[in-house]
Write a protein that holds these residues in place. Structure first.
Motif, PDB file in Angstrom:
ATOM      1  N   ARG A 212      38.293  38.623  32.776  1.00 53.62           N
ATOM      2  CA  ARG A 212      38.702  37.378  33.199  1.00 53.62           C
ATOM      3  C   ARG A 212      36.999  37.087  32.071  1.00 53.62           C
ATOM      4  O   ARG A 212      37.870  35.390  31.714  1.00 53.62           O
ATOM      5  CB  ARG A 212      37.269  37.052  34.573  1.00 53.62           C
ATOM      6  CG  ARG A 212      38.413  36.806  35.574  1.00 53.62           C
ATOM      7  CD  ARG A 212      38.141  36.333  36.897  1.00 53.62           C
ATOM      8  NE  ARG A 212      38.408  36.106  37.623  1.00 53.62           N
ATOM      9  CZ  ARG A 212      38.096  35.476  39.221  1.00 53.62           C
ATOM     10  NH1 ARG A 212      37.970  33.843  38.836  1.00 53.62           N
ATOM     11  NH2 ARG A 212      39.470  35.702  40.270  1.00 53.62           N
ATOM     12  N   LEU A 258      39.655  42.128  44.788  1.00 53.36           N
ATOM     13  CA  LEU A 258      38.073  41.075  45.799  1.00 53.36           C
ATOM     14  C   LEU A 258      39.360  40.717  47.613  1.00 53.36           C
ATOM     15  O   LEU A 258      40.729  40.801  46.961  1.00 53.36           O
ATOM     16  CB  LEU A 258      39.734  39.479  45.015  1.00 53.36           C
ATOM     17  CG  LEU A 258      39.485  39.786  43.602  1.00 53.36           C
ATOM     18  CD1 LEU A 258      39.901  38.408  42.890  1.00 53.36           C
ATOM     19  CD2 LEU A 258      37.677  39.348  43.046  1.00 53.36           C
ATOM     20  N   GLU A 264      37.955  31.482  50.282  1.00 53.67           N
ATOM     21  CA  GLU A 264      37.552  32.355  49.011  1.00 53.67           C
ATOM     22  C   GLU A 264      37.966  33.064  48.044  1.00 53.67           C
ATOM     23  O   GLU A 264      37.773  32.837  46.904  1.00 53.67           O
ATOM     24  CB  GLU A 264      36.263  33.703  50.005  1.00 53.67           C
ATOM     25  CG  GLU A 264      35.466  33.137  50.575  1.00 53.67           C
ATOM     26  CD  GLU A 264      34.162  34.167  51.079  1.00 53.67           C
ATOM     27  OE1 GLU A 264      34.823  35.381  50.543  1.00 53.67           O
ATOM     28  OE2 GLU A 264      33.527  34.228  52.264  1.00 53.67           O
ATOM     29  N   LEU A 265      39.704  33.620  48.810  1.00 57.15           N
ATOM     30  CA  LEU A 265      40.195  34.410  47.364  1.00 57.15           C
ATOM     31  C   LEU A 265      40.925  32.752  46.428  1.00 57.15           C
ATOM     32  O   LEU A 265      40.870  33.160  45.350  1.00 57.15           O
ATOM     33  CB  LEU A 265      40.647  35.129  48.346  1.00 57.15           C
ATOM     34  CG  LEU A 265      40.593  36.065  48.932  1.00 57.15           C
ATOM     35  CD1 LEU A 265      41.962  37.452  49.249  1.00 57.15           C
ATOM     36  CD2 LEU A 265      39.723  36.880  48.129  1.00 57.15           C
ATOM     37  N   GLU A 267      39.929  29.728  45.761  1.00 57.95           N
ATOM     38  CA  GLU A 267      38.070  29.600  45.171  1.00 57.95           C
ATOM     39  C   GLU A 267      38.110  30.527  43.976  1.00 57.95           C
ATOM     40  O   GLU A 267      37.936  30.173  42.476  1.00 57.95           O
ATOM     41  CB  GLU A 267      37.197  29.347  45.402  1.00 57.95           C
ATOM     42  CG  GLU A 267      36.020  28.837  44.987  1.00 57.95           C
ATOM     43  CD  GLU A 267      34.776  29.139  45.754  1.00 57.95           C
ATOM     44  OE1 GLU A 267      33.298  27.876  45.115  1.00 57.95           O
ATOM     45  OE2 GLU A 267      34.085  29.475  46.710  1.00 57.95           O
ATOM     46  N   SER A 268      38.029  31.394  44.060  1.00 56.21           N
ATOM     47  CA  SER A 268      38.260  32.055  42.851  1.00 56.21           C
ATOM     48  C   SER A 268      39.614  32.205  42.135  1.00 56.21           C
ATOM     49  O   SER A 268      39.000  32.545  41.070  1.00 56.21           O
ATOM     50  CB  SER A 268      38.162  34.456  43.411  1.00 56.21           C
ATOM     51  OG  SER A 268      37.613  35.215  42.203  1.00 56.21           O
ATOM     52  N   ALA A 271      39.269  29.089  39.409  1.00 55.56           N
ATOM     53  CA  ALA A 271      39.002  29.826  37.956  1.00 55.56           C
ATOM     54  C   ALA A 271      39.962  29.947  36.932  1.00 55.56           C
ATOM     55  O   ALA A 271      40.091  29.453  35.879  1.00 55.56           O
ATOM     56  CB  ALA A 271      37.460  30.434  37.954  1.00 55.56           C
TER      57      ALA A 271
END
Length: 308
Positions: A212, A258, A264-265, A267-268, A271
Protein backbone atom coordinates in the motif's frame (compact mmCIF):
# COMPACT_ATOMS: atom_id res chain seq x y z
CA UNK A 1 -12.63 9.49 -3.84
CA UNK A 2 -13.00 6.77 -6.47
CA UNK A 3 -15.91 4.33 -6.23
CA UNK A 4 -14.44 0.97 -5.26
CA UNK A 5 -15.44 -2.19 -7.12
CA UNK A 6 -14.17 -5.63 -6.22
CA UNK A 7 -13.17 -8.73 -8.16
CA UNK A 8 -11.55 -12.06 -7.47
CA UNK A 9 -8.86 -14.21 -9.03
CA UNK A 10 -10.35 -17.68 -8.80
CA UNK A 11 -8.59 -20.46 -6.91
CA UNK A 12 -7.81 -23.89 -8.39
CA UNK A 13 -7.11 -22.61 -11.93
CA UNK A 14 -3.58 -21.53 -10.93
CA UNK A 15 -1.75 -23.03 -8.00
CA UNK A 16 1.48 -21.17 -7.31
CA UNK A 17 2.69 -21.86 -3.78
CA UNK A 18 2.80 -18.08 -3.27
CA UNK A 19 -0.97 -17.99 -2.81
CA UNK A 20 -2.69 -21.35 -3.35
CA UNK A 21 -4.32 -23.07 -0.38
CA UNK A 22 -3.48 -26.73 0.26
CA UNK A 23 -7.02 -27.92 -0.49
CA UNK A 24 -6.88 -26.59 -4.05
CA UNK A 25 -4.60 -29.44 -5.19
CA UNK A 26 -7.44 -31.92 -4.73
CA UNK A 27 -10.21 -29.64 -6.01
CA UNK A 28 -11.92 -29.99 -9.35
CA UNK A 29 -14.20 -28.37 -11.89
CA UNK A 30 -17.26 -28.56 -9.64
CA UNK A 31 -15.46 -26.58 -6.96
CA UNK A 32 -14.31 -23.97 -9.46
CA UNK A 33 -17.85 -23.56 -10.78
CA UNK A 34 -19.42 -23.14 -7.34
CA UNK A 35 -16.88 -20.50 -6.34
CA UNK A 36 -17.35 -18.61 -9.61
CA UNK A 37 -21.12 -18.71 -9.11
CA UNK A 38 -20.79 -17.46 -5.55
CA UNK A 39 -18.77 -14.48 -6.77
CA UNK A 40 -21.23 -13.88 -9.60
CA UNK A 41 -24.23 -13.93 -7.24
CA UNK A 42 -22.39 -11.67 -4.82
CA UNK A 43 -21.94 -8.82 -7.25
CA UNK A 44 -18.21 -9.24 -7.85
CA UNK A 45 -17.21 -7.04 -10.76
CA UNK A 46 -15.10 -9.78 -12.33
CA UNK A 47 -13.74 -13.28 -11.99
CA UNK A 48 -10.15 -13.74 -13.19
CA UNK A 49 -7.82 -16.49 -14.34
CA UNK A 50 -4.06 -16.60 -15.04
CA UNK A 51 -1.97 -17.73 -18.00
CA UNK A 52 1.08 -19.93 -18.44
CA UNK A 53 1.67 -22.32 -21.32
CA UNK A 54 4.18 -24.50 -19.49
CA UNK A 55 6.30 -24.42 -16.35
CA UNK A 56 9.94 -25.57 -16.50
CA UNK A 57 11.16 -28.14 -14.00
CA UNK A 58 13.35 -25.57 -12.25
CA UNK A 59 10.21 -23.61 -11.25
CA UNK A 60 7.70 -26.43 -10.89
CA UNK A 61 8.06 -26.84 -7.11
CA UNK A 62 7.34 -23.16 -6.49
CA UNK A 63 4.87 -22.39 -9.25
CA UNK A 64 3.34 -25.87 -9.73
CA UNK A 65 2.36 -26.92 -13.21
CA UNK A 66 -1.38 -26.31 -12.72
CA UNK A 67 -2.32 -23.33 -14.88
CA UNK A 68 -5.63 -23.57 -16.74
CA UNK A 69 -5.84 -22.02 -20.19
CA UNK A 70 -7.50 -18.59 -19.80
CA UNK A 71 -9.71 -18.62 -22.90
CA UNK A 72 -10.96 -22.16 -22.35
CA UNK A 73 -11.56 -21.54 -18.64
CA UNK A 74 -13.29 -18.17 -19.02
CA UNK A 75 -15.44 -19.52 -21.86
CA UNK A 76 -16.56 -22.41 -19.67
CA UNK A 77 -17.27 -20.13 -16.73
CA UNK A 78 -19.20 -17.73 -18.95
CA UNK A 79 -21.73 -20.49 -19.44
CA UNK A 80 -22.31 -21.02 -15.70
CA UNK A 81 -22.36 -17.36 -14.60
CA UNK A 82 -24.57 -14.45 -15.58
CA UNK A 83 -23.09 -11.02 -14.99
CA UNK A 84 -19.51 -11.01 -13.67
CA UNK A 85 -16.98 -9.80 -16.19
CA UNK A 86 -14.31 -12.24 -17.36
CA UNK A 87 -10.71 -11.09 -16.83
CA UNK A 88 -7.47 -12.64 -18.00
CA UNK A 89 -5.06 -11.65 -15.24
CA UNK A 90 -2.87 -11.71 -17.08
CA UNK A 91 -2.62 -13.21 -20.54
CA UNK A 92 0.96 -13.46 -21.80
CA UNK A 93 -0.20 -12.38 -25.24
CA UNK A 94 3.31 -11.98 -26.66
CA UNK A 95 3.52 -15.78 -26.77
CA UNK A 96 0.86 -15.92 -29.48
CA UNK A 97 0.27 -14.17 -32.78
CA UNK A 98 -2.18 -11.31 -32.11
CA UNK A 99 -4.55 -12.40 -34.87
CA UNK A 100 -4.81 -15.82 -33.27
CA UNK A 101 -5.41 -14.29 -29.83
CA UNK A 102 -7.96 -11.90 -31.30
CA UNK A 103 -9.92 -14.82 -32.78
CA UNK A 104 -10.08 -16.56 -29.40
CA UNK A 105 -10.90 -13.50 -27.29
CA UNK A 106 -13.40 -12.07 -29.80
CA UNK A 107 -15.25 -15.38 -29.71
CA UNK A 108 -15.19 -15.37 -25.91
CA UNK A 109 -16.60 -11.85 -25.80
CA UNK A 110 -19.27 -12.78 -28.33
CA UNK A 111 -20.33 -15.92 -26.47
CA UNK A 112 -20.40 -14.18 -23.10
CA UNK A 113 -22.45 -11.22 -24.27
CA UNK A 114 -19.64 -8.68 -23.92
CA UNK A 115 -18.15 -9.58 -20.55
CA UNK A 116 -14.45 -9.80 -21.49
CA UNK A 117 -11.69 -7.71 -19.95
CA UNK A 118 -8.41 -8.50 -21.67
CA UNK A 119 -5.66 -8.29 -19.09
CA UNK A 120 -2.18 -8.51 -20.61
CA UNK A 121 1.36 -8.80 -19.24
CA UNK A 122 4.93 -9.36 -20.37
CA UNK A 123 5.53 -12.76 -18.76
CA UNK A 124 8.62 -13.89 -16.89
CA UNK A 125 9.29 -17.58 -17.69
CA UNK A 126 12.06 -17.67 -20.27
CA UNK A 127 11.57 -21.30 -21.25
CA UNK A 128 8.00 -20.61 -22.38
CA UNK A 129 9.21 -17.99 -24.82
CA UNK A 130 12.05 -20.16 -26.11
CA UNK A 131 9.78 -23.15 -26.68
CA UNK A 132 7.36 -21.02 -28.71
CA UNK A 133 10.05 -19.22 -30.68
CA UNK A 134 9.54 -15.77 -29.13
CA UNK A 135 12.51 -13.58 -28.16
CA UNK A 136 12.43 -13.43 -24.36
CA UNK A 137 14.87 -10.51 -24.19
CA UNK A 138 12.59 -8.41 -26.40
CA UNK A 139 9.32 -9.48 -24.82
CA UNK A 140 8.47 -5.93 -23.76
CA UNK A 141 8.74 -4.58 -27.28
CA UNK A 142 6.86 -7.61 -28.61
CA UNK A 143 4.09 -7.02 -26.06
CA UNK A 144 3.83 -3.34 -27.00
CA UNK A 145 3.20 -4.17 -30.64
CA UNK A 146 1.00 -7.13 -29.77
CA UNK A 147 -1.28 -4.84 -27.74
CA UNK A 148 -1.54 -2.42 -30.67
CA UNK A 149 -2.31 -5.25 -33.06
CA UNK A 150 -4.88 -6.75 -30.70
CA UNK A 151 -6.66 -3.43 -30.37
CA UNK A 152 -6.90 -3.24 -34.15
CA UNK A 153 -8.11 -6.83 -34.39
CA UNK A 154 -10.78 -6.54 -31.67
CA UNK A 155 -12.77 -3.66 -33.18
CA UNK A 156 -16.20 -4.23 -34.75
CA UNK A 157 -14.51 -4.24 -38.18
CA UNK A 158 -15.06 -7.57 -39.95
CA UNK A 159 -11.80 -7.26 -41.88
CA UNK A 160 -9.34 -5.78 -39.37
CA UNK A 161 -6.00 -4.47 -40.53
CA UNK A 162 -2.71 -3.67 -38.87
CA UNK A 163 0.80 -2.96 -40.10
CA UNK A 164 3.72 -2.88 -37.68
CA UNK A 165 7.31 -3.99 -37.47
CA UNK A 166 6.51 -7.51 -36.27
CA UNK A 167 2.93 -8.12 -37.38
CA UNK A 168 0.93 -7.25 -40.48
CA UNK A 169 -2.52 -8.38 -41.50
CA UNK A 170 -5.36 -7.17 -43.69
CA UNK A 171 -8.11 -8.61 -45.85
CA UNK A 172 -8.78 -11.52 -43.47
CA UNK A 173 -12.35 -11.52 -42.21
CA UNK A 174 -12.98 -12.68 -38.67
CA UNK A 175 -16.44 -13.40 -37.36
CA UNK A 176 -17.91 -13.47 -34.82
CA UNK A 177 -16.90 -9.98 -33.77
CA UNK A 178 -16.72 -9.01 -30.09
CA UNK A 179 -20.05 -8.07 -28.54
CA UNK A 180 -18.40 -4.96 -27.09
CA UNK A 181 -17.63 -2.08 -29.42
CA UNK A 182 -14.47 -1.60 -27.37
CA UNK A 183 -12.88 -4.50 -25.46
CA UNK A 184 -11.10 -2.99 -22.44
CA UNK A 185 -7.40 -3.79 -22.20
CA UNK A 186 -5.90 -3.75 -18.70
CA UNK A 187 -2.11 -3.85 -18.50
CA UNK A 188 -0.48 -5.81 -15.69
CA UNK A 189 2.84 -5.22 -13.99
CA UNK A 190 4.56 -2.77 -11.67
CA UNK A 191 7.94 -2.29 -13.35
CA UNK A 192 8.67 1.06 -14.99
CA UNK A 193 8.08 -0.32 -18.53
CA UNK A 194 4.81 -1.96 -17.45
CA UNK A 195 3.57 1.24 -15.83
CA UNK A 196 4.43 3.23 -18.94
CA UNK A 197 2.65 0.64 -21.07
CA UNK A 198 -0.43 0.88 -18.85
CA UNK A 199 -0.39 4.67 -19.02
CA UNK A 200 0.01 4.91 -22.78
CA UNK A 201 -1.79 1.82 -24.07
CA UNK A 202 -4.15 0.61 -21.37
CA UNK A 203 -7.75 1.15 -20.36
CA UNK A 204 -6.74 -0.11 -16.93
CA UNK A 205 -3.73 -0.95 -14.77
CA UNK A 206 -3.25 -4.16 -12.79
CA UNK A 207 -0.35 -3.73 -10.35
CA UNK A 208 1.23 -6.93 -9.12
CA UNK A 209 0.95 -6.93 -5.36
CA UNK A 210 2.51 -3.57 -4.60
CA UNK A 211 2.50 -2.70 -0.88
CA UNK A 212 0.00 0.00 0.00
CA UNK A 213 2.68 2.46 0.95
CA UNK A 214 4.15 2.30 -2.56
CA UNK A 215 0.94 2.32 -4.54
CA UNK A 216 -0.08 5.98 -4.29
CA UNK A 217 3.16 7.24 -5.81
CA UNK A 218 2.91 4.75 -8.67
CA UNK A 219 -0.63 5.87 -9.39
CA UNK A 220 0.56 9.46 -9.57
CA UNK A 221 3.34 8.41 -11.95
CA UNK A 222 0.89 6.70 -14.29
CA UNK A 223 -1.47 9.66 -14.18
CA UNK A 224 1.42 12.01 -15.01
CA UNK A 225 2.56 9.86 -17.94
CA UNK A 226 -0.97 9.77 -19.26
CA UNK A 227 -1.44 13.52 -18.92
CA UNK A 228 1.89 14.24 -20.58
CA UNK A 229 0.79 12.12 -23.54
CA UNK A 230 -2.46 14.06 -23.79
CA UNK A 231 -4.63 11.01 -23.04
CA UNK A 232 -7.92 12.15 -21.52
CA UNK A 233 -9.80 8.84 -21.46
CA UNK A 234 -10.34 7.44 -17.95
CA UNK A 235 -8.04 4.71 -16.66
CA UNK A 236 -9.29 1.97 -14.34
CA UNK A 237 -6.72 1.65 -11.56
CA UNK A 238 -6.56 -1.69 -9.76
CA UNK A 239 -4.89 -3.09 -6.67
CA UNK A 240 -4.41 -6.52 -5.15
CA UNK A 241 -5.57 -6.27 -1.55
CA UNK A 242 -3.98 -8.14 1.31
CA UNK A 243 -5.44 -11.63 1.98
CA UNK A 244 -8.71 -11.40 3.90
CA UNK A 245 -10.52 -13.40 6.54
CA UNK A 246 -13.81 -11.99 7.75
CA UNK A 247 -14.26 -12.64 11.46
CA UNK A 248 -11.94 -14.10 14.10
CA UNK A 249 -10.06 -17.07 12.59
CA UNK A 250 -9.50 -20.16 14.70
CA UNK A 251 -6.44 -21.10 12.64
CA UNK A 252 -3.25 -19.39 11.53
CA UNK A 253 -4.09 -17.30 8.47
CA UNK A 254 -0.71 -15.57 8.06
CA UNK A 255 0.64 -12.32 9.38
CA UNK A 256 -0.28 -10.27 6.31
CA UNK A 257 -3.93 -11.34 6.34
CA UNK A 258 -6.46 -8.69 7.30
CA UNK A 259 -8.90 -10.14 9.82
CA UNK A 260 -11.71 -8.81 11.95
CA UNK A 261 -15.34 -7.70 11.76
CA UNK A 262 -16.75 -6.42 8.46
CA UNK A 263 -16.71 -2.78 9.48
CA UNK A 264 -13.01 -2.80 10.30
CA UNK A 265 -12.12 -4.56 7.06
CA UNK A 266 -14.24 -2.16 5.02
CA UNK A 267 -12.52 0.80 6.66
CA UNK A 268 -9.12 -0.66 5.83
CA UNK A 269 -10.05 -1.34 2.20
CA UNK A 270 -11.54 2.14 1.71
CA UNK A 271 -7.99 3.47 1.98
CA UNK A 272 -7.41 2.11 -1.51
CA UNK A 273 -10.18 4.28 -2.92
CA UNK A 274 -8.71 7.29 -1.14
CA UNK A 275 -5.47 6.90 -3.11
CA UNK A 276 -7.28 6.62 -6.45
CA UNK A 277 -7.91 2.89 -6.84
CA UNK A 278 -11.11 1.93 -8.68
CA UNK A 279 -11.14 -1.84 -8.18
CA UNK A 280 -9.54 -4.18 -5.69
CA UNK A 281 -8.81 -7.83 -6.27
CA UNK A 282 -9.53 -9.81 -3.12
CA UNK A 283 -8.39 -13.25 -2.00
CA UNK A 284 -9.78 -15.04 1.04
CA UNK A 285 -7.90 -17.48 3.24
CA UNK A 286 -9.73 -20.80 3.49
CA UNK A 287 -9.35 -24.49 4.23
CA UNK A 288 -11.82 -25.75 1.67
CA UNK A 289 -14.52 -24.79 -0.80
CA UNK A 290 -17.23 -24.45 1.82
CA UNK A 291 -15.19 -22.06 3.94
CA UNK A 292 -14.25 -20.02 0.88
CA UNK A 293 -17.86 -19.70 -0.27
CA UNK A 294 -18.81 -18.70 3.28
CA UNK A 295 -16.08 -16.04 3.26
CA UNK A 296 -17.34 -14.69 -0.06
CA UNK A 297 -20.86 -14.48 1.39
CA UNK A 298 -19.58 -12.75 4.53
CA UNK A 299 -17.71 -10.23 2.40
CA UNK A 300 -20.77 -9.57 0.22
CA UNK A 301 -23.14 -9.19 3.18
CA UNK A 302 -20.90 -7.31 5.59
CA UNK A 303 -17.92 -5.69 3.91
CA UNK A 304 -19.03 -4.76 0.39
CA UNK A 305 -21.96 -2.53 1.47
CA UNK A 306 -19.52 -0.41 3.48
CA UNK A 307 -16.88 0.06 0.77
CA UNK A 308 -18.51 3.15 -0.76
Amino acid sequence: MARLAYGIQLPIQSQSTMYAEKWEAGAGVGDLVEIARAADRGGFDYIAVCDHVGIPRRLADAMSTTWYDPVATLSYLAGVTERARLLSHVAVVALRHPLLSAKSYATLDHLSGGRLILGVGAGHVQEEFEALGVDFARRGAVLDETVDALKAALTPEEFPSYKGELFQFEGLGQKPRPAQAHVPVWVGGSSAPAMRRAALKGDGWLPQGDPREQLAEKIRTIQRLRADAGIEAPLTVGAIAEPLYIGDPSWHVGRRTLTGPPGELAESLRAYAAMGVHQIQVRFRSRGRTELVDQIAAFVDGVAPQLN
